[in-house]
Design a protein around this motif. Structure first.
Motif, PDB file in Angstrom:
ATOM      1  N   TRP A   8      -5.035 -21.114 -36.826  1.00  0.00           N
ATOM      2  CA  TRP A   8      -4.593 -22.501 -36.874  1.00  0.00           C
ATOM      3  C   TRP A   8      -5.519 -23.316 -35.984  1.00  0.00           C
ATOM      4  O   TRP A   8      -5.977 -22.851 -34.952  1.00  0.00           O
ATOM      5  CB  TRP A   8      -3.156 -22.615 -36.370  1.00  0.00           C
ATOM      6  N   VAL A   9      -5.772 -24.563 -36.362  1.00  0.00           N
ATOM      7  CA  VAL A   9      -6.723 -25.415 -35.656  1.00  0.00           C
ATOM      8  C   VAL A   9      -6.024 -26.680 -35.177  1.00  0.00           C
ATOM      9  O   VAL A   9      -5.280 -27.303 -35.927  1.00  0.00           O
ATOM     10  CB  VAL A   9      -7.890 -25.798 -36.598  1.00  0.00           C
ATOM     11  N   LYS A  10      -6.292 -27.047 -33.927  1.00  0.00           N
ATOM     12  CA  LYS A  10      -5.793 -28.301 -33.369  1.00  0.00           C
ATOM     13  C   LYS A  10      -6.934 -29.310 -33.349  1.00  0.00           C
ATOM     14  O   LYS A  10      -8.094 -28.949 -33.184  1.00  0.00           O
ATOM     15  CB  LYS A  10      -5.313 -28.112 -31.934  1.00  0.00           C
ATOM     16  N   GLU A  22      -0.997 -28.783 -35.917  1.00  0.00           N
ATOM     17  CA  GLU A  22      -2.067 -27.841 -36.211  1.00  0.00           C
ATOM     18  C   GLU A  22      -2.240 -27.754 -37.722  1.00  0.00           C
ATOM     19  O   GLU A  22      -1.278 -27.938 -38.469  1.00  0.00           O
ATOM     20  CB  GLU A  22      -1.733 -26.454 -35.672  1.00  0.00           C
ATOM     21  N   ILE A  23      -3.455 -27.466 -38.140  1.00  0.00           N
ATOM     22  CA  ILE A  23      -3.720 -27.282 -39.565  1.00  0.00           C
ATOM     23  C   ILE A  23      -4.395 -25.935 -39.795  1.00  0.00           C
ATOM     24  O   ILE A  23      -5.021 -25.374 -38.894  1.00  0.00           O
ATOM     25  CB  ILE A  23      -4.591 -28.411 -40.157  1.00  0.00           C
ATOM     26  N   ARG A  24      -4.231 -25.442 -41.035  1.00  0.00           N
ATOM     27  CA  ARG A  24      -4.910 -24.215 -41.450  1.00  0.00           C
ATOM     28  C   ARG A  24      -5.396 -24.454 -42.876  1.00  0.00           C
ATOM     29  O   ARG A  24      -4.635 -24.393 -43.837  1.00  0.00           O
ATOM     30  CB  ARG A  24      -3.947 -23.036 -41.393  1.00  0.00           C
ATOM     31  N   VAL A  33       0.187 -27.332 -42.580  1.00  0.00           N
ATOM     32  CA  VAL A  33       0.384 -28.189 -41.410  1.00  0.00           C
ATOM     33  C   VAL A  33       1.653 -27.716 -40.700  1.00  0.00           C
ATOM     34  O   VAL A  33       2.657 -27.435 -41.350  1.00  0.00           O
ATOM     35  CB  VAL A  33       0.555 -29.669 -41.818  1.00  0.00           C
ATOM     36  N   ARG A  34       1.598 -27.620 -39.373  1.00  0.00           N
ATOM     37  CA  ARG A  34       2.780 -27.227 -38.607  1.00  0.00           C
ATOM     38  C   ARG A  34       2.807 -27.934 -37.259  1.00  0.00           C
ATOM     39  O   ARG A  34       1.801 -28.451 -36.782  1.00  0.00           O
ATOM     40  CB  ARG A  34       2.843 -25.718 -38.404  1.00  0.00           C
ATOM     41  N   ASP A  35       3.960 -27.909 -36.642  1.00  0.00           N
ATOM     42  CA  ASP A  35       4.175 -28.475 -35.314  1.00  0.00           C
ATOM     43  C   ASP A  35       3.867 -27.384 -34.296  1.00  0.00           C
ATOM     44  O   ASP A  35       4.502 -26.330 -34.302  1.00  0.00           O
ATOM     45  CB  ASP A  35       5.625 -28.931 -35.192  1.00  0.00           C
ATOM     46  N   GLY A  42       8.129 -23.046 -39.277  1.00  0.00           N
ATOM     47  CA  GLY A  42       7.421 -22.938 -40.556  1.00  0.00           C
ATOM     48  C   GLY A  42       6.340 -23.980 -40.686  1.00  0.00           C
ATOM     49  O   GLY A  42       5.993 -24.662 -39.724  1.00  0.00           O
ATOM     50  N   HIS A  43       5.829 -24.092 -41.891  1.00  0.00           N
ATOM     51  CA  HIS A  43       4.753 -25.045 -42.131  1.00  0.00           C
ATOM     52  C   HIS A  43       4.915 -25.694 -43.498  1.00  0.00           C
ATOM     53  O   HIS A  43       5.676 -25.217 -44.335  1.00  0.00           O
ATOM     54  CB  HIS A  43       3.382 -24.355 -42.032  1.00  0.00           C
TER      55      HIS A  43
END
Length: 62
Positions: A8-10, A22-24, A33-35, A42-43
């Motif tokens: 995951w990338v910030k 964060e995105i993947r 996308v997730r918190d 979850g995402h």
């Protein structure tokens, strides 16, 4: 980034306090996308076209 990548990338604009999104990205163009505060919740997976439109809007408004 490979579709099965757990990475995951910030954003580089994020604070390091854990309160960010964060995105993947996937090879098929969709993006998860997730918190970052609560990743266990979850995402959301967003298809290529809506994600591209969202990012384009952010770039124009920045």
């Amino acid at each position: 980034m490979p579709e099965n990548s757990p990475r995951w990338v910030k954003s580089t604009y994020s604070m390091q306090n854990g309160d960010c999104t964060e995105i993947r990205p996937h090879v098929n163009g969709s993006t998860d996308v997730r918190d970052s505060k609560d990743p266990a919740v979850g995402h959301l997976t967003i298809a290529r076209a809506p994600w591209a439109a969202f990012v384009a809007t952010l770039r124009v408004d920045s």
